[in-house]
Design a protein around this motif. Structure first.
Motif, PDB file in Angstrom:
ATOM      1  N   PRO A 102       0.945  -1.545   0.032  1.00  0.00           N
ATOM      2  CA  PRO A 102      -0.071   0.546   0.083  1.00  0.00           C
ATOM      3  C   PRO A 102       0.717   1.139  -0.282  1.00  0.00           C
ATOM      4  O   PRO A 102       2.191   0.867   0.464  1.00  0.00           O
ATOM      5  N   PRO A 103       0.375   2.621  -0.275  1.00  0.00           N
ATOM      6  CA  PRO A 103       1.315   3.367  -0.129  1.00  0.00           C
ATOM      7  C   PRO A 103       1.772   4.108   1.232  1.00  0.00           C
ATOM      8  O   PRO A 103       0.765   3.171   1.904  1.00  0.00           O
ATOM      9  N   LEU A 104       2.025   4.493   0.926  1.00  0.00           N
ATOM     10  CA  LEU A 104       3.610   4.972   2.474  1.00  0.00           C
ATOM     11  C   LEU A 104       2.421   5.810   3.128  1.00  0.00           C
ATOM     12  O   LEU A 104       1.881   5.369   4.564  1.00  0.00           O
ATOM     13  N   SER A 105       1.212   6.460   2.937  1.00  0.00           N
ATOM     14  CA  SER A 105       0.493   7.081   3.620  1.00  0.00           C
ATOM     15  C   SER A 105      -0.680   6.570   3.636  1.00  0.00           C
ATOM     16  O   SER A 105      -1.998   7.188   5.014  1.00  0.00           O
ATOM     17  N   GLN A 106      -0.673   5.434   3.736  1.00  0.00           N
ATOM     18  CA  GLN A 106      -1.866   4.322   3.644  1.00  0.00           C
ATOM     19  C   GLN A 106      -2.025   3.544   5.328  1.00  0.00           C
ATOM     20  O   GLN A 106      -1.320   2.701   4.824  1.00  0.00           O
ATOM     21  N   THR A 107      -2.941   4.322   6.056  1.00  0.00           N
ATOM     22  CA  THR A 107      -2.678   4.198   7.505  1.00  0.00           C
ATOM     23  C   THR A 107      -3.975   3.242   8.174  1.00  0.00           C
ATOM     24  O   THR A 107      -4.168   2.907   9.149  1.00  0.00           O
ATOM     25  N   GLU A 108      -4.611   3.587   7.493  1.00  0.00           N
ATOM     26  CA  GLU A 108      -7.011   2.949   7.806  1.00  0.00           C
ATOM     27  C   GLU A 108      -7.086   2.131   6.608  1.00  0.00           C
ATOM     28  O   GLU A 108      -6.396   3.020   5.719  1.00  0.00           O
TER      29      GLU A 108
END
Length: 73
Positions: free
Chosen positions: A20-26
């Motif tokens: 997933p993209p590095l910013s995808q945290t949820e």
């Protein structure tokens, strides 16, 4: 070079691993449980050492790894 490892199998071409993209945290979709500190890959030896100590389960690709290890023995 990544040596055969019980808790992590390194596959070469044509296999790919989608992250997933590095910013995808949820959710929705794949996400990082903890935010990454950077976009760089780690050297293989600390990862292999960590997997050997942590011993996550279930063991990935047990059948594939067994056939690979028997082929190089």
């Amino acid at each position: 070079m990544w040596e055969p490892h019980r808790y992590g199998t390194c596959l070469g071409a044509p296999y790919e691993l989608a992250l997933p993209p590095l910013s995808q945290t949820e959710p929705p979709g794949p996400y990082w449980l903890r935010p990454c500190r950077g976009d760089r890959l780690v050297p293989h030896w600390p990862l292999a050492d960590f997997l050997g100590r942590f011993q996550p389960g279930p063991i990935p690709h047990e059948e594939l790894l067994g056939s690979f290890l028997s082929a190089i023995s």
